[in-house]
Write a protein that holds these residues in place. Structure first.
Motif: not given
Ligand code: FAD
Length: 460
Positions: A14, A34-36, A307, A320
């Motif tokens: 992200g 690794f990103e889902m 994060g 954020g």
């Protein structure tokens, strides 16, 4: 650390994870991410929560660190202030700062995330893999278990250290929590409010239907609507509303007639430019808002949370993402300290950082109340008038709480909170007691505010 051949595994690509991958790639580490989700640059998916975001100086500082501030600027729409809308459709623009050069920006989450991924992938030592979901992390062995979304195959990856930037529902954080192997503190506080994204579409000629360079707010005390501009002429509109309290709430707005009635009564000028309201309302999900705090963020020198995975906050300060980007800046500083091992680096980073992320979490809750109600309170408006005048006249000597948080990227959030709250208290007390007014001479106003603020800070 001097050994740049270290293999770092990042979970989640992200906003924070892709920036972290870019920075660590620049520093020469071997980085695997690794990103889902699928690759948002090539697949038509929403980039996750909130289509656009308020992007400000702490985020810009992070972009400068990795040298892409000019590219990011092209994605930005400046917003100089809050455009407040009352029930009769009257508007009032309240600038964010008395200093003309201080403004925030609206930016597309998807575009920004895509740019960060592309910049990270320019480094041969960075590889990013999509559709791979982390199921759990063995933080003793420094390994993570993934599942490929397409083939459903499971596989284990190991690394010298694992950094989880997998957002508010972090798999690593769950592994810490479930393993009960060390004293891991965790809290998750939901607001009784949810949010839903709606939109103002562009005009037929592609223009904006309302003033472009502002963050629009319809404050209604117990709920509110906001709108931020997009580059294509549309606005992303967000309704913040209680799930179950008040005459209208997310649970009872169940028919097109009720939704239209609610908007007609509360946001008539918005409704006029929302022929798509009912479709948006029933097609788009309602999502929850919460604050996550936890500690420690790291386990030995093996794993670290960064994060939202470490500190998710409610969105009302627009910080954020900016805070998650600032995490990378602060982590980079810890790496500069040339500590001997990951454990020392993680410890130094968390010690310096946690107080600031705790502070912005609390400030974000404060701002929820400010945005939905206080902004239209006469005494609050008088305070704002004074602060704007002081910032304009004495740009080096005075910054309001909002400015300290948003535009003073070299002041930590905790310091901004302490000074900002004391200033607020000082001005409101003196206004209530009739000691000052916005008509006073500015030099004497500044002196009185400074003296009273100091006294409050000493008492606290
Ligand atoms: P995320 O952006 O959540 O990214 C996490 C990534 O990890 C995602 O890509 C996800 O797909 C991936 N992932 C998750 N689980 C796994 C897994 N198990 N395995 C692999 N990958 C995984 N901030 C601002 O600064 N300004 C704003 O105006 C603003 N507005 C907001 C409005 C709303 C309504 C909300 C909800 C938030 C807003 N925020 C704003 C906050 C901001 O969205 C977050 O702080 C920011 O996205 C945090 O970045 P992140 O990379 O830590 O987490």
């Amino acid at each position: 650390m001097s050994n740049k051949k270290q293999n770092i595994l990042i979970i989640g690509a992200g906003l924070c994870g892709s920036l972290l991958a870019l920075r660590l790639g620049q520093r020469g580490y071997n980085v695997t991410v690794f990103e889902m989700r699928p690759d948002l640059r090539t697949t038509d998916i929403s980039a996750g929560r909130s289509i656009n975001l308020a992007f400000s100086d702490r985020g810009i500082k992070a972009m400068k660190l990795v040298g892409i501030e000019d590219k990011v600027k092209e994605l930005c729409i400046p917003m100089n202030g809050r455009m407040l809308h009352d029930k009769d459709g009257n508007t009032f623009l309240s600038n964010y700062s008395g200093k003309d050069y201080e403004f925030i920006n609206s930016i597309s989450r998807g575009e920004l995330n895509g740019l960060l991924l592309t910049e990270a992938e320019k480094h041969d030592n960075v590889s990013i893999h999509f559709n791979k979901k982390c199921k759990s992390v063995d933080f003793e062995k420094t390994t993570a278990l993934f599942q490929d979304y397409i083939t459903k195959d499971e596989f284990v990856e190991d690394a010298d250290c694992i950094i989880a930037t997998d957002g508010a529902g972090s798999a690593l954080r769950k592994s810490y929590y479930l393993a009960k192997k060390f004293l891991f503190s965790f809290s998750q506080d939901y607001l009784s409010y949810g949010y839903k994204e709606l939109s103002f579409l562009p005009t037929k000629t592609g223009d904006y239907k309302t003033y472009k360079n502002a963050l629009h707010i319809w404050p209604r005390s117990s709920f509110m609507l906001i709108a931020l501009p997009n580059l294509d002429g549309s606005f992303t509109v967000t309704l913040f509303l209680s799930y179950d309290e008040g005459e209208y709430n997310f649970n009872n707005l169940t028919t097109p007639e009720l939704v239209t009635e609610f908007f007609q009564k509360e946001f008539p000028d918005a409704l006029e430019i929302m022929p798509n309201l009912v479709d948006d309302f029933f097609e788009n999900p309602t999502a929850a808002l919460g604050t996550v705090k936890c500690s420690p963020w790291h386990y030995k020198g093996n794993t670290l949370l960064m994060g939202d995975a470490a500190h998710a906050i409610v969105p009302f300060y627009g910080q954020g993402m900016n805070a998650s980007f600032e995490d990378v800046v602060e982590f980079d500083k810890a790496l500069d300290q040339h500590l001997d091992n990951w454990e020392q680096i993680f410890k130094a980073y968390e010690k310096n950082r946690k107080k600031d992320t705790d502070a912005i979490a609390d400030l974000a809750i404060d701002n929820f109340h400010e945005m939905k109600g206080h902004v239209v309170n006469p005494i609050f408006q008088e305070k704002r008038k004074i602060e704007m005048a002081l910032e304009k006249e004495f740009p080096k000597e005075y910054s309001s709480k909002y400015s300290l948080v948003t535009f003073n990227e070299n002041v930590g959030y905790r310091q901004a909170m302490l000074t900002g709250r004391a200033q607020d208290k000082a001005i409101l007390n003196m206004l209530t007691d009739g000691i000052i007014s916005s008509q006073d001479d500015l030099k004497s106003l500044l002196e009185k505010v400074k003296v009273e603020t100091e006294a409050i800070l000493e008492d606290d």
